[in-house]
Scaffold this active site. Structure first.
Site, PDB file in Angstrom:
ATOM      1  N   LEU A   1       7.774  -3.832   0.263  1.00 19.61           N
ATOM      2  CA  LEU A   1       7.668  -2.367   0.340  1.00 19.61           C
ATOM      3  C   LEU A   1       7.125  -1.754  -0.953  1.00 19.61           C
ATOM      4  CD1 LEU A   1      10.969  -1.425   2.281  1.00 19.61           C
ATOM      5  CD2 LEU A   1       8.758  -2.080   3.209  1.00 19.61           C
TER       6      LEU A   1
ATOM      7  N   SER B   1     -12.326 -10.593  -0.303  1.00 19.32           N
ATOM      8  CA  SER B   1     -12.978  -9.287  -0.360  1.00 19.32           C
ATOM      9  C   SER B   1     -14.465  -9.431  -0.663  1.00 19.32           C
ATOM     10  CB  SER B   1     -12.304  -8.466  -1.459  1.00 19.32           C
ATOM     11  OG  SER B   1     -13.037  -7.310  -1.741  1.00 19.32           O
TER      12      SER B   1
ATOM     13  N   ASP C   1     -18.983   1.249  -9.771  1.00 21.72           N
ATOM     14  CA  ASP C   1     -19.375   1.225  -8.358  1.00 21.72           C
ATOM     15  C   ASP C   1     -20.630   0.372  -8.143  1.00 21.72           C
ATOM     16  OD1 ASP C   1     -17.563   2.484  -6.742  1.00 21.72           O
ATOM     17  OD2 ASP C   1     -18.448   4.474  -6.935  1.00 21.72           O
TER      18      ASP C   1
ATOM     19  N   LYS D   1      -9.307 -12.265  -6.493  1.00 18.18           N
ATOM     20  CA  LYS D   1      -9.807 -12.738  -5.194  1.00 18.18           C
ATOM     21  C   LYS D   1     -10.683 -13.990  -5.383  1.00 18.18           C
ATOM     22  CE  LYS D   1      -7.643  -9.771  -2.749  1.00 18.18           C
ATOM     23  NZ  LYS D   1      -6.438 -10.196  -2.005  1.00 18.18           N
TER      24      LYS D   1
ATOM     25  N   PHE E   1      -1.557 -11.295   3.205  1.00 16.69           N
ATOM     26  CA  PHE E   1      -2.118 -10.012   2.775  1.00 16.69           C
ATOM     27  C   PHE E   1      -1.505  -9.535   1.459  1.00 16.69           C
ATOM     28  CE2 PHE E   1      -2.368  -9.598   7.495  1.00 16.69           C
ATOM     29  CZ  PHE E   1      -3.724  -9.318   7.620  1.00 16.69           C
TER      30      PHE E   1
ATOM     31  N   PHE F   1     -19.379  10.488  -5.355  1.00 20.40           N
ATOM     32  CA  PHE F   1     -19.629   9.891  -6.666  1.00 20.40           C
ATOM     33  C   PHE F   1     -21.085   9.445  -6.809  1.00 20.40           C
ATOM     34  CE2 PHE F   1     -14.901   8.591  -6.447  1.00 20.40           C
ATOM     35  CZ  PHE F   1     -14.498   9.760  -7.066  1.00 20.40           C
TER      36      PHE F   1
ATOM     37  N   ASN G   1       4.092  -1.128  -1.662  1.00 26.40           N
ATOM     38  CA  ASN G   1       3.000  -0.183  -1.398  1.00 26.40           C
ATOM     39  C   ASN G   1       3.012   0.293   0.049  1.00 26.40           C
ATOM     40  OD1 ASN G   1       0.777   1.320  -2.342  1.00 26.40           O
ATOM     41  ND2 ASN G   1      -0.651  -0.118  -1.394  1.00 26.40           N
TER      42      ASN G   1
ATOM     43  N   PHE H   1     -15.135  -6.367   4.219  1.00 27.89           N
ATOM     44  CA  PHE H   1     -15.961  -5.319   3.628  1.00 27.89           C
ATOM     45  C   PHE H   1     -15.089  -4.058   3.544  1.00 27.89           C
ATOM     46  CE2 PHE H   1     -20.047  -7.145   2.490  1.00 27.89           C
ATOM     47  CZ  PHE H   1     -19.738  -8.458   2.782  1.00 27.89           C
TER      48      PHE H   1
ATOM     49  N   TYR I   1      -8.786  -7.198 -10.568  1.00 25.76           N
ATOM     50  CA  TYR I   1      -8.511  -7.314  -9.136  1.00 25.76           C
ATOM     51  C   TYR I   1      -9.527  -8.239  -8.463  1.00 25.76           C
ATOM     52  CZ  TYR I   1      -8.689  -6.392  -4.178  1.00 25.76           C
ATOM     53  OH  TYR I   1      -8.740  -6.570  -2.815  1.00 25.76           O
TER      54      TYR I   1
ATOM     55  N   ILE J   1      -3.737  -3.181   6.481  1.00 24.46           N
ATOM     56  CA  ILE J   1      -4.402  -4.160   7.343  1.00 24.46           C
ATOM     57  C   ILE J   1      -3.359  -5.041   8.029  1.00 24.46           C
ATOM     58  CG2 ILE J   1      -6.179  -5.955   7.438  1.00 24.46           C
ATOM     59  CD1 ILE J   1      -7.233  -4.806   4.722  1.00 24.46           C
TER      60      ILE J   1
HETATM   61  P1  NAD Z   1      -1.744  -2.597   1.330  1.00 28.89           P
HETATM   62  O1  NAD Z   1      -1.345  -2.278  -0.064  1.00 28.89           O
HETATM   63  O2  NAD Z   1      -1.690  -1.505   2.346  1.00 28.89           O
HETATM   64  O3  NAD Z   1      -0.906  -3.834   1.883  1.00 28.89           O
HETATM   65  C1  NAD Z   1      -0.392  -4.827   1.063  1.00 28.89           C
HETATM   66  C2  NAD Z   1       1.081  -4.969   1.411  1.00 28.89           C
HETATM   67  O4  NAD Z   1       1.635  -6.036   0.626  1.00 28.89           O
HETATM   68  C3  NAD Z   1       1.888  -3.714   1.097  1.00 28.89           C
HETATM   69  O5  NAD Z   1       2.648  -3.364   2.231  1.00 28.89           O
HETATM   70  C4  NAD Z   1       2.780  -4.133  -0.078  1.00 28.89           C
HETATM   71  O6  NAD Z   1       4.038  -3.475  -0.028  1.00 28.89           O
HETATM   72  C5  NAD Z   1       2.883  -5.633   0.117  1.00 28.89           C
HETATM   73  N1  NAD Z   1       3.077  -6.412  -1.106  1.00 28.89           N
HETATM   74  C6  NAD Z   1       2.394  -6.328  -2.271  1.00 28.89           C
HETATM   75  N2  NAD Z   1       2.854  -7.241  -3.142  1.00 28.89           N
HETATM   76  C7  NAD Z   1       3.849  -7.929  -2.509  1.00 28.89           C
HETATM   77  C8  NAD Z   1       4.698  -8.991  -2.876  1.00 28.89           C
HETATM   78  N3  NAD Z   1       4.663  -9.535  -4.085  1.00 28.89           N
HETATM   79  N4  NAD Z   1       5.593  -9.442  -1.975  1.00 28.89           N
HETATM   80  C9  NAD Z   1       5.670  -8.900  -0.734  1.00 28.89           C
HETATM   81  N5  NAD Z   1       4.897  -7.888  -0.333  1.00 28.89           N
HETATM   82  C10 NAD Z   1       3.985  -7.414  -1.213  1.00 28.89           C
HETATM   83  O7  NAD Z   1      -3.227  -3.204   1.266  1.00 28.89           O
HETATM   84  P2  NAD Z   1      -4.236  -3.532   2.428  1.00 28.89           P
HETATM   85  O8  NAD Z   1      -5.366  -2.579   2.333  1.00 28.89           O
HETATM   86  O9  NAD Z   1      -3.541  -3.705   3.708  1.00 28.89           O
HETATM   87  O10 NAD Z   1      -4.796  -4.925   1.898  1.00 28.89           O
HETATM   88  C11 NAD Z   1      -4.272  -6.164   2.352  1.00 28.89           C
HETATM   89  C12 NAD Z   1      -4.984  -7.297   1.659  1.00 28.89           C
HETATM   90  O11 NAD Z   1      -6.384  -7.186   1.899  1.00 28.89           O
HETATM   91  C13 NAD Z   1      -4.836  -7.323   0.145  1.00 28.89           C
HETATM   92  O12 NAD Z   1      -4.759  -8.665  -0.260  1.00 28.89           O
HETATM   93  C14 NAD Z   1      -6.118  -6.695  -0.346  1.00 28.89           C
HETATM   94  O13 NAD Z   1      -6.452  -7.123  -1.634  1.00 28.89           O
HETATM   95  C15 NAD Z   1      -7.098  -7.201   0.678  1.00 28.89           C
HETATM   96  N6  NAD Z   1      -8.293  -6.369   0.828  1.00 28.89           N
HETATM   97  C16 NAD Z   1      -8.169  -5.043   1.120  1.00 28.89           C
HETATM   98  C17 NAD Z   1      -9.314  -4.263   1.268  1.00 28.89           C
HETATM   99  C18 NAD Z   1      -9.207  -2.787   1.553  1.00 28.89           C
HETATM  100  O14 NAD Z   1     -10.203  -2.077   1.352  1.00 28.89           O
HETATM  101  N7  NAD Z   1      -8.077  -2.264   2.016  1.00 28.89           N
HETATM  102  C19 NAD Z   1     -10.571  -4.838   1.143  1.00 28.89           C
HETATM  103  C20 NAD Z   1     -10.662  -6.208   0.852  1.00 28.89           C
HETATM  104  C21 NAD Z   1      -9.512  -6.958   0.706  1.00 28.89           C
HETATM  105  C1  WQD Z   2     -16.582   3.769  -0.990  1.00 31.15           C
HETATM  106  C2  WQD Z   2     -17.729   4.664  -1.413  1.00 31.15           C
HETATM  107  C3  WQD Z   2     -17.609   5.470  -3.666  1.00 31.15           C
HETATM  108  C4  WQD Z   2     -14.126   8.039  -3.107  1.00 31.15           C
HETATM  109  C5  WQD Z   2     -13.121  -0.746  -2.840  1.00 31.15           C
HETATM  110  C6  WQD Z   2     -12.851  -1.926  -3.737  1.00 31.15           C
HETATM  111  C7  WQD Z   2     -13.272  -3.197  -3.063  1.00 31.15           C
HETATM  112  C8  WQD Z   2     -12.635  -3.310  -1.691  1.00 31.15           C
HETATM  113  C9  WQD Z   2     -12.865  -2.088  -0.870  1.00 31.15           C
HETATM  114  C10 WQD Z   2     -10.583  -4.504  -1.870  1.00 31.15           C
HETATM  115  C11 WQD Z   2     -18.227   4.364  -2.820  1.00 31.15           C
HETATM  116  C12 WQD Z   2     -17.538   6.600  -2.670  1.00 31.15           C
HETATM  117  C13 WQD Z   2     -15.159   7.147  -2.892  1.00 31.15           C
HETATM  118  C14 WQD Z   2     -14.428   9.397  -3.383  1.00 31.15           C
HETATM  119  C15 WQD Z   2     -16.769   8.883  -3.170  1.00 31.15           C
HETATM  120  N1  WQD Z   2     -11.220  -3.426  -1.773  1.00 31.15           N
HETATM  121  N2  WQD Z   2     -16.455   7.573  -2.923  1.00 31.15           N
HETATM  122  N3  WQD Z   2     -15.751   9.757  -3.401  1.00 31.15           N
HETATM  123  O1  WQD Z   2     -15.490   1.126  -3.930  1.00 31.15           O
HETATM  124  O2  WQD Z   2     -16.588   0.232  -1.835  1.00 31.15           O
HETATM  125  O3  WQD Z   2     -14.506  -0.705  -2.564  1.00 31.15           O
HETATM  126  O4  WQD Z   2     -12.437  -0.935  -1.608  1.00 31.15           O
HETATM  127  O5  WQD Z   2     -10.965  -5.620  -1.989  1.00 31.15           O
HETATM  128  O6  WQD Z   2     -12.879  -4.226  -3.888  1.00 31.15           O
HETATM  129  O7  WQD Z   2     -13.603  -1.757  -4.926  1.00 31.15           O
HETATM  130  O8  WQD Z   2     -14.496   1.591  -1.639  1.00 31.15           O
HETATM  131  O9  WQD Z   2     -13.549   3.551  -0.528  1.00 31.15           O
HETATM  132  O10 WQD Z   2     -13.375   3.384  -3.050  1.00 31.15           O
HETATM  133  O11 WQD Z   2     -15.583   3.803  -2.009  1.00 31.15           O
HETATM  134  O12 WQD Z   2     -17.948   9.274  -3.216  1.00 31.15           O
HETATM  135  O13 WQD Z   2     -13.559  10.238  -3.627  1.00 31.15           O
HETATM  136  O14 WQD Z   2     -17.278   6.012  -1.437  1.00 31.15           O
HETATM  137  O15 WQD Z   2     -18.386   5.815  -4.772  1.00 31.15           O
HETATM  138  O16 WQD Z   2     -19.611   4.509  -2.806  1.00 31.15           O
HETATM  139  P1  WQD Z   2     -15.368   0.586  -2.575  1.00 31.15           P
HETATM  140  P2  WQD Z   2     -14.137   3.104  -1.809  1.00 31.15           P
END
Ligand code: NAD
Ligand code: WQD
Length: 336
Positions: free
Chosen positions: A34, A125, A294, A154, A81, A215, A36, A175, A150, A13
């Site tokens: 770096l 989240s 889930d 948040k 982030f 799932f 992740n 979302f 996790y 993101i």
């Molecule tokens: P991501 O893992 O792709 O990005 C996170 C980045 O932070 C990575 O590049 C990682 O290397 C870096 N990082 C982690 N710990 C660090 C630290 N201590 N110091 C410096 N860098 C660090 O994840 P993302 O999907 O881009 O998510 C970004 C944010 O959004 C996170 O806080 C995550 O919890 C939140 N979020 C993500 C989702 C999702 O579905 N992707 C949904 C809701 C919330």
């Molecule tokens: C989406 C749907 C699975 C994989 C997670 C975190 C949540 C937030 C967003 C950070 C679900 C189904 C998945 C597969 C499947 N992240 N699925 N087969 O679970 O909504 O949320 O990411 O804050 O906190 O829990 O996302 O992409 O894992 O799953 O059927 O191989 O896809 O059951 O219904 P989820 P997801």
């Protein structure tokens, strides 16, 4: 307010947000350790924007480094982030999550207090709602006991920010972000086997995974599979730009939280069908058992973000699944 520190700015993101910051006249400075992601993401961002972006490879838990970066760059606002995000891993290794997600936030806030930077946008989240009693959820819906460490990070993160009255905070409850930049130069880069649905779909379509398992098909939803609010990552990125605009125009704001979703619930099977149709291919998948933990269904009431931030999602599901596949096809095989 122009100079923005983006922690985790080389993540999924974060990278898309850095691009939109540049597009909207902000000057992002990235900190990422770096843990992740890969440095190649910086090349992708720079190719899209045509600009050199300042990058520091540092851990947000390093107080001296972050304080110096804030000061040296005359940072005016932070988008935070940087965090770990794997729900299952957080159950196995809770302290790893509390240390990074809470320790990192507290450390960043200390550095911000020292350098008198008060503006912050925080990645929260929809997981804070747990299994909601009704959807769509709005920002007043109950916060349920987190079902993973996790998720708890948040909830606690939001509380810490609300307690820090010196801050001007916008917390965004994302979302389910999916898709990739339209250029296919940046996108989601899961290291190892993906946990999330769409990277699993694209890797299956690419032949990296043999088969996708859905799932559970015995949920109380229209086709029996879970319902989520999938949102294009570029729309999500733009929500951060709108949040900074809001912070700039409301210097007395303390703490506000916003849902960032489309307002539409989609089932897993609807995502699979859209992916197959839009990209004209067949996915190998079968129905398996439910995944522990889930949520059955959750989608957003995003009207607060519309009314106050002036933000709504613009990109539809077709563009989400098209761009996700274009990105997967553009990935070198050895990038995974
Ligand atoms: P991501 O893992 O792709 O990005 C996170 C980045 O932070 C990575 O590049 C990682 O290397 C870096 N990082 C982690 N710990 C660090 C630290 N201590 N110091 C410096 N860098 C660090 O994840 P993302 O999907 O881009 O998510 C970004 C944010 O959004 C996170 O806080 C995550 O919890 C939140 N979020 C993500 C989702 C999702 O579905 N992707 C949904 C809701 C919330
Ligand atoms: C989406 C749907 C699975 C994989 C997670 C975190 C949540 C937030 C967003 C950070 C679900 C189904 C998945 C597969 C499947 N992240 N699925 N087969 O679970 O909504 O949320 O990411 O804050 O906190 O829990 O996302 O992409 O894992 O799953 O059927 O191989 O896809 O059951 O219904 P989820 P997801």
């Amino acid at each position: 307010m122009k100079k923005i520190l983006v922690t985790g700015g080389l993540g999924y993101i974060g990278a898309h947000t850095v691009v939109e910051l540049v597009n909207h006249g902000y000057e992002p400075v990235i900190v990422d350790d770096l843990s992740n992601t890969s440095l190649n993401v910086l090349d992708g961002i720079q190719a899209i924007t045509g600009q050199a972006i300042t990058f520091y490879q540092n851990d947000v838990r390093d107080l001296n480094a972050i304080t110096k970066i804030l000061r040296d760059n005359q940072i005016e606002a932070v988008i935070h982030f940087a965090a770990f995000k794997a729900v299952g891993e957080s159950v196995q290794q809770p302290l790893k999550y509390y240390d990074n997600n809470i320790g990192g936030l507290v450390n960043l806030l200390k550095a911000m207090q020292t350098t008198q930077v008060k503006n912050i946008v925080f990645s929260s989240s929809c997981t804070v709602y747990g299994e909601p009693d009704v959807s769509p959820v709005n920002e007043s819906s109950p916060i349920k006991k987190a079902n993973s460490p996790y998720g708890n990070t948040k909830q606690i993160g939001e509380e810490i920010l609300a307690d820090c009255q010196f801050l001007n905070t916008v917390a965004l409850r994302y979302f389910n972000p999916i898709g990739a930049h339209k250029s296919a130069l940046i996108g989601e880069l899961p290291l190892g086997v993906p946990n999330n649905l769409v990277p699993y779909i694209t890797q299956t379509a690419a032949g990296i995974r043999e088969k996708l398992t859905v799932f559970g098909q015995d949920y109380n939803t229209k086709d029996g599979t879970c319902v989520r609010d999938y949102i294009h990552v570029t729309d999500l990125a733009i929500a951060h730009v709108k949040s900074l605009d809001y912070i700039k125009n409301h210097p007395d704001n303390k703490f506000e939280v916003y849902n960032i979703g489309t307002g539409n619930g989609m089932t897993v099977l609807e995502i699979l069908q859209a992916f197959e149709q839009v990209n004209d291919l067949k996915l190998n998948y079968s129905i398996g058992p439910r995944r522990a933990g889930d949520v059955e269904k959750v989608w957003a009431d995003a009207s607060k973000a519309k009314n106050i931030l002036g933000w709504t999602a613009q990109l539809d599901l077709n563009e989400m699944v098209r761009s996700a596949w274009a990105w997967q096809q553009n990935l070198p095989k050895n990038a995974i």
